[in-house]
Design an enzyme around this catalytic site. Structure first.
Site, mmCIF file in Angstrom:
data_model
loop_
_atom_site.group_PDB
_atom_site.id
_atom_site.type_symbol
_atom_site.label_atom_id
_atom_site.label_comp_id
_atom_site.label_asym_id
_atom_site.label_seq_id
_atom_site.Cartn_x
_atom_site.Cartn_y
_atom_site.Cartn_z
ATOM 1 N N LYS A 119 -3.640 46.449 -27.083
ATOM 2 C CA LYS A 119 -3.214 45.049 -27.047
ATOM 3 C C LYS A 119 -4.119 44.117 -27.818
ATOM 4 O O LYS A 119 -3.665 43.112 -28.354
ATOM 5 C CB LYS A 119 -3.095 44.573 -25.591
ATOM 6 N N LYS A 201 6.060 52.946 -27.469
ATOM 7 C CA LYS A 201 6.772 52.757 -26.202
ATOM 8 C C LYS A 201 7.690 51.537 -26.293
ATOM 9 O O LYS A 201 7.363 50.561 -26.975
ATOM 10 C CB LYS A 201 5.718 52.650 -25.092
ATOM 11 N N LYS A 204 8.300 45.113 -23.608
ATOM 12 C CA LYS A 204 8.885 43.780 -23.534
ATOM 13 C C LYS A 204 8.120 42.780 -24.385
ATOM 14 O O LYS A 204 8.614 41.705 -24.663
ATOM 15 C CB LYS A 204 9.044 43.322 -22.093
HETATM 16 P P1 ATP Z 1 4.195 44.903 -22.148
HETATM 17 O O1 ATP Z 1 4.852 45.811 -23.106
HETATM 18 O O2 ATP Z 1 4.418 43.466 -22.373
HETATM 19 O O3 ATP Z 1 2.775 45.267 -21.851
HETATM 20 P P2 ATP Z 1 5.616 46.338 -20.255
HETATM 21 O O4 ATP Z 1 7.007 46.409 -20.744
HETATM 22 O O5 ATP Z 1 4.726 47.520 -20.363
HETATM 23 O O6 ATP Z 1 4.923 45.063 -20.813
HETATM 24 P P3 ATP Z 1 4.702 45.889 -17.617
HETATM 25 O O7 ATP Z 1 4.894 44.708 -16.751
HETATM 26 O O8 ATP Z 1 3.361 46.081 -18.207
HETATM 27 O O9 ATP Z 1 5.736 45.882 -18.772
HETATM 28 O O10 ATP Z 1 5.183 47.207 -16.892
HETATM 29 C C1 ATP Z 1 5.960 47.231 -15.762
HETATM 30 C C2 ATP Z 1 6.223 48.639 -15.356
HETATM 31 O O11 ATP Z 1 7.147 49.236 -16.261
HETATM 32 C C3 ATP Z 1 4.993 49.544 -15.332
HETATM 33 O O12 ATP Z 1 5.085 50.438 -14.249
HETATM 34 C C4 ATP Z 1 5.105 50.283 -16.629
HETATM 35 O O13 ATP Z 1 4.452 51.531 -16.606
HETATM 36 C C5 ATP Z 1 6.609 50.456 -16.747
HETATM 37 N N1 ATP Z 1 7.028 50.589 -18.135
HETATM 38 C C6 ATP Z 1 6.834 49.687 -19.111
HETATM 39 N N2 ATP Z 1 7.345 50.121 -20.270
HETATM 40 C C7 ATP Z 1 7.869 51.348 -20.012
HETATM 41 C C8 ATP Z 1 8.523 52.326 -20.819
HETATM 42 N N3 ATP Z 1 8.737 52.118 -22.106
HETATM 43 N N4 ATP Z 1 8.938 53.469 -20.227
HETATM 44 C C9 ATP Z 1 8.721 53.694 -18.911
HETATM 45 N N5 ATP Z 1 8.098 52.817 -18.107
HETATM 46 C C10 ATP Z 1 7.672 51.658 -18.634
#
Ligand code: ATP
Ligand code: LTN
Length: 333
Positions: A119, A201, A204
């Protein structure tokens, strides 16, 4: 005869209200939570203090916290069974994080966190201390509630392992104050990949929103995103993570949001091309989103606020009891 008091294991997890929740968040995290509610005492948080590790617009942040709460509810988190609350409503989280920063977390631990490296990128020196120390706040979230199980996506595994180390270190010094948590990750779907680059991955916070299908995406936009998703070279529909990572990712999404498992899908698409496959996958995604959004649209902001208010009281009671013990142990308060 004495009746045994049945104690269920405690589950804790959370999502940051930092963007539009996508099917990666749903598959990796929320879908696991829904099934756990029968067997465990579950606590699910909207972790807004985690979201501010990256600058947020105040009105947006407030709005998104309500949106995430409604998403939890629409996905099937039942406030009668589980506690749903906003992290900033329970001051114990930031208080414990500070204590763990002093008595638990070490610079050497935080330096190993791959998410911080990803990040902050080339700007590590100018990244905020909050972004760097964020896994300590996450440890505080988990340890406050004696959570034994933490269901998350793959990317959060390292942070839960740090929470384990912090708990053990603190307990070693001050007695058995914290339960040492365990991470739980889905076998399939623990890491849903970007629709545009199967080596990244689905996220969001990606600047290109075509990388993901968000849970509140317009249905036709979602369909287009699937049709435009990258695929690998070749013509056969096969599950092969090494040689066909993009297709394997699409197969995973298809299997989890639809009704057929991957081997069945591979069989059914034998002799058919990527075009047919994607068209059908788009139908599956559209059906999932339509059902989800129908439920979401029935929940008002007021409903969500009432549930957060209730959750705040229940969570604070547990967290404050734990803080009493922690303060006593370290000699403050
Ligand atoms: P950012 O990408 O902004 O860091 P994020 O999409 O990873 O955000 P988080 O709030 O950090 O969102 O994650 C929320 C939950 O969703 C966590 O348990 C994380 O492991 C899961 N998660 C996030 N992205 C994925 C993905 N691509 N596949 C599976 N699980 C995910
Ligand atoms: N850091 C997590 C969100 C999160 C979390 C938690 C998950 C914050 N606190 C406690 C499980 C348990 C993320 O997904 N970025």
């Amino acid at each position: 005869m004495k009746k045994e008091i049945e104690t269920k294991k405690i589950i804790f997890s959370g999502i940051q209200p930092s963007g539009n929740l996508n099917i990666g968040n749903y598959i990796g995290a929320i879908s696991q939570w829904v099934n756990m509610q029968e067997k465990y005492d579950c606590i699910f948080s909207v972790v807004d203090y985690h979201a501010i590790t990256v600058k947020q617009n105040p009105d947006e942040l407030r709005r998104r916290a309500i949106e995430v709460t409604k998403i939890y509810l629409a996905a099937g988190i039942d406030p009668e069974k589980s506690i749903i609350f906003k992290q900033s409503d329970v001051a114990a989280h930031t208080e414990l994080a500070w204590i763990l920063n002093c008595y638990g977390a070490r610079i050497a631990d935080l330096n190993k966190m791959t998410q911080f490296k990803d990040k902050s990128g080339k700007n590590q020196e100018s990244a905020s201390v909050g972004l760097y120390a964020y896994p300590v706040l996450m440890a505080a979230d988990i340890l406050l509630y004696d959570a034994e199980i933490v269901p998350v996506g793959e990317d959060q595994k390292q942070h839960v392992e740090l929470a384990r180390d912090i708990a053990k270190r603190f307990n070693g010094e001050y007695g058995e104050i914290f339960v040492v948590p365990q991470v739980v990750i889905r076998k399939d779907g623990a890491r849903i990949m970007s629709l545009l680059d199967a080596s990244k991955k689905m996220s969001k916070s990606d600047s290109n929103q075509n990388n993901c299908i968000t849970l509140l995406d317009d249905i036709e936009v979602a369909r287009k995103k699937i049709m435009r998703a990258v695929t690998d070279s070749g013509i056969d529909i096969e599950y092969d993570l090494e040689n066909k990572p993009a297709l394997s990712n699409l197969l995973t999404i298809y299997a989890i949001l639809g009704t057929r498992e991957i081997p069945r899908l591979v069989k059914d698409y034998k002799g058919k091309g990527y075009g047919d496959f994607k068209k059908d996958l788009a139908d599956v995604v559209v059906k999932f989103l339509t059902d989800f959004q129908t439920k979401y649209n029935k929940i008002s902001d007021e409903d969500a606020l009432i549930i957060l208010e209730l959750g705040k009281e229940r969570a604070a009671k547990i967290a404050n009891e734990k803080m009493e013990k922690v303060r006593k142990a370290i000699g403050v308060g």
